[in-house]
Design a protein around this motif. Structure first.
Motif, short mmCIF file in Angstrom:
data_model
loop_
_atom_site.label_atom_id
_atom_site.label_comp_id
_atom_site.label_asym_id
_atom_site.label_seq_id
_atom_site.Cartn_x
_atom_site.Cartn_y
_atom_site.Cartn_z
N GLY A 1 0.78 -1.24 0.00
CA GLY A 1 0.00 0.00 0.00
C GLY A 1 0.81 1.28 0.00
N LYS A 2 2.06 1.20 -0.46
CA LYS A 2 2.92 2.41 -0.50
C LYS A 2 2.29 3.50 -1.37
CE LYS A 2 6.28 -0.13 -2.13
NZ LYS A 2 5.54 -1.41 -2.05
N SER A 3 1.95 3.14 -2.61
CA SER A 3 1.39 4.14 -3.53
C SER A 3 0.06 4.67 -2.99
CB SER A 3 1.17 3.53 -4.91
OG SER A 3 2.40 3.10 -5.44
N SER A 4 -0.72 3.79 -2.39
CA SER A 4 -2.03 4.21 -1.87
C SER A 4 -1.87 5.19 -0.71
CB SER A 4 -2.83 2.98 -1.41
OG SER A 4 -3.05 2.12 -2.51
N LEU A 5 -0.88 4.98 0.14
CA LEU A 5 -0.63 5.93 1.24
C LEU A 5 -0.21 7.29 0.69
CD1 LEU A 5 1.20 3.57 3.77
CD2 LEU A 5 -1.00 4.71 4.15
N ALA B 1 8.97 0.83 -6.16
CA ALA B 1 8.25 -0.38 -6.56
C ALA B 1 8.65 -1.53 -5.64
CB ALA B 1 8.59 -0.72 -8.00
N GLY B 2 7.68 -2.27 -5.13
CA GLY B 2 7.97 -3.36 -4.20
C GLY B 2 8.37 -4.66 -4.85
N GLN B 3 8.12 -4.79 -6.15
CA GLN B 3 8.47 -6.05 -6.81
C GLN B 3 9.97 -6.30 -6.70
OE1 GLN B 3 6.67 -6.78 -10.75
NE2 GLN B 3 5.28 -5.08 -10.32
N THR C 1 -5.50 -1.34 8.08
CA THR C 1 -6.20 -1.63 9.34
C THR C 1 -7.71 -1.77 9.16
OG1 THR C 1 -6.28 0.72 9.86
CG2 THR C 1 -4.50 -0.56 10.87
N ASP C 2 -8.22 -1.33 8.00
CA ASP C 2 -9.66 -1.55 7.73
C ASP C 2 -9.97 -3.04 7.53
OD1 ASP C 2 -9.82 -1.73 4.35
OD2 ASP C 2 -8.07 -0.77 5.21
N LEU C 3 -8.92 -3.85 7.27
CA LEU C 3 -9.12 -5.30 7.08
C LEU C 3 -8.85 -6.05 8.39
CD1 LEU C 3 -7.39 -5.73 3.58
CD2 LEU C 3 -9.84 -5.39 4.08
N GLU D 1 -2.61 0.49 -9.53
CA GLU D 1 -1.63 -0.25 -10.33
C GLU D 1 -0.31 -0.40 -9.60
OE1 GLU D 1 -1.13 1.18 -14.37
OE2 GLU D 1 -3.31 1.44 -14.52
N SER D 2 0.31 -1.54 -9.79
CA SER D 2 1.62 -1.80 -9.22
C SER D 2 2.64 -0.82 -9.82
CB SER D 2 2.01 -3.24 -9.56
OG SER D 2 3.16 -3.60 -8.87
N THR D 3 3.49 -0.26 -8.97
CA THR D 3 4.46 0.75 -9.41
C THR D 3 5.58 0.11 -10.22
OG1 THR D 3 3.94 1.99 -7.43
CG2 THR D 3 5.95 2.63 -8.59
N PHE E 1 -8.08 7.42 -3.30
CA PHE E 1 -7.81 5.99 -3.07
C PHE E 1 -8.46 5.19 -4.18
CE2 PHE E 1 -8.97 1.76 -1.62
CZ PHE E 1 -7.75 1.30 -1.14
N PHE E 2 -7.72 4.20 -4.69
CA PHE E 2 -8.26 3.33 -5.74
C PHE E 2 -8.20 1.87 -5.29
CE2 PHE E 2 -6.42 7.04 -7.90
CZ PHE E 2 -7.58 7.54 -8.49
N ASP E 3 -9.35 1.19 -5.39
CA ASP E 3 -9.37 -0.24 -5.04
C ASP E 3 -8.47 -1.06 -5.96
OD1 ASP E 3 -11.04 -0.65 -2.76
OD2 ASP E 3 -12.73 0.06 -3.97
P1 GTP Z 1 3.84 -1.92 -5.47
O1 GTP Z 1 3.77 -0.63 -6.23
O2 GTP Z 1 3.63 -3.12 -6.35
O3 GTP Z 1 5.08 -2.06 -4.66
O4 GTP Z 1 2.58 -1.93 -4.41
P2 GTP Z 1 2.18 -0.80 -3.37
O5 GTP Z 1 2.88 -1.05 -2.07
O6 GTP Z 1 2.35 0.55 -3.97
O7 GTP Z 1 0.65 -1.09 -3.10
P3 GTP Z 1 -0.61 -0.32 -3.72
O8 GTP Z 1 -0.74 1.03 -3.12
O9 GTP Z 1 -0.55 -0.41 -5.18
O10 GTP Z 1 -1.80 -1.19 -3.13
C1 GTP Z 1 -1.94 -2.57 -3.44
C2 GTP Z 1 -3.41 -2.97 -3.31
O11 GTP Z 1 -3.81 -2.82 -1.94
C3 GTP Z 1 -4.36 -2.08 -4.13
O12 GTP Z 1 -5.38 -2.89 -4.66
C4 GTP Z 1 -4.92 -1.10 -3.11
O13 GTP Z 1 -6.23 -0.68 -3.43
C5 GTP Z 1 -4.92 -1.95 -1.84
N1 GTP Z 1 -4.76 -1.14 -0.63
C6 GTP Z 1 -3.78 -0.24 -0.36
N2 GTP Z 1 -3.95 0.31 0.85
C7 GTP Z 1 -5.05 -0.28 1.38
C8 GTP Z 1 -5.75 -0.14 2.63
O14 GTP Z 1 -5.41 0.63 3.53
N3 GTP Z 1 -6.84 -0.94 2.80
C9 GTP Z 1 -7.28 -1.81 1.85
N4 GTP Z 1 -8.36 -2.54 2.13
N5 GTP Z 1 -6.65 -1.97 0.67
C10 GTP Z 1 -5.56 -1.21 0.44
#
Ligand code: GTP
Ligand code: MG
Length: 170
Positions: A18-22, A63-65, A121-123, A36-38, A31-33
């Motif tokens: 969830g790095k990109s999402s944060l 990118a986490g990959q 933490t929502d999960l 896309e992977s970075t 926020f996007f469900d």
């Molecule tokens: P890489 O770019 O591949 O390293 O991944 P990342 O760490 O950037 O993760 P990313 O933000 O792309 O999120 C991965 C998936 O987890 C996505 O489908 C997001 O929607 C989901 N996600 C991220 N944060 C949260 C969260 O707080 N809660 C939930 N339920 N899903 C989340």
């Protein structure tokens, strides 16, 4: 003014943690469900006011990959702060986070502000990593610890403000 601070910040952690999402939540309040992977890394910036200072975060979202691992030093070198992210529903991501902490301790600068963020933490019903385990590990390593949800925005501002507060004033 003299209280304007530029801070290079890097996010590290397992793919999908969830790095990109944060970052997107912090910078654009989005926020996007299906985020896309970075690929490689992405750059963002946001300026926030903290006490008497204005802090401009220059954020490298890596990118986490695994195939991008070797690029990481380019992003954490010269950084003032690092956020290491794991997914509280994944023990593998917590183990990966510990590896990042070790790598930063070996190669990073001793003044680097390292924050450990347990995300999603929502999960709660799918939780695999107890909050106490994250906190205990962080205390041993003298890291800032916080649990977040990029989805609900819980503690996302706090995560960045905790770092801003700790940056050295010029
Ligand atoms: P890489 O770019 O591949 O390293 O991944 P990342 O760490 O950037 O993760 P990313 O933000 O792309 O999120 C991965 C998936 O987890 C996505 O489908 C997001 O929607 C989901 N996600 C991220 N944060 C949260 C969260 O707080 N809660 C939930 N339920 N899903 C989340
Ligand atoms: Mg990403």
């Amino acid at each position: 003014n003299s209280n304007a601070i530029n801070a290079k910040l890097v996010l590290l952690g397992d793919m999908g943690s969830g790095k990109s999402s944060l970052v997107l939540r912090f910078v654009k309040n989005q926020f996007f469900d299906f985020q896309e992977s970075t690929i490689g890394a992405a750059f963002f910036s946001r300026t926030v006011g903290v006490n008497d200072a204005s802090v401009k975060f220059e954020i490298w979202d890596t990118a986490g990959q695994e195939r991008y691992h070797s690029l990481a030093p380019m992003y954490y070198r010269g950084a003032a702060a690092a956020i290491i992210v794991y997914d509280i529903t994944s023990t593998e991501s917590f183990e990966r986070a510990k590896k990042w902490v070790e790598e930063l301790h070996k190669q990073g600068n001793p003044n680097l502000i390292i924050t450990l963020a347990g995300n999603k933490t929502d999960l709660e019903d799918r939780r695999k990593v107890a909050a106490a385990d994250g906190r205990m590990y962080a205390e041993e390593r003298q890291l800032v610890f916080i649990e977040t949800s990029a989805k609900t925005a819980t503690n996302v501002s706090k995560l960045f403000y905790e770092i801003a507060k700790r940056l050295p004033r010029v």
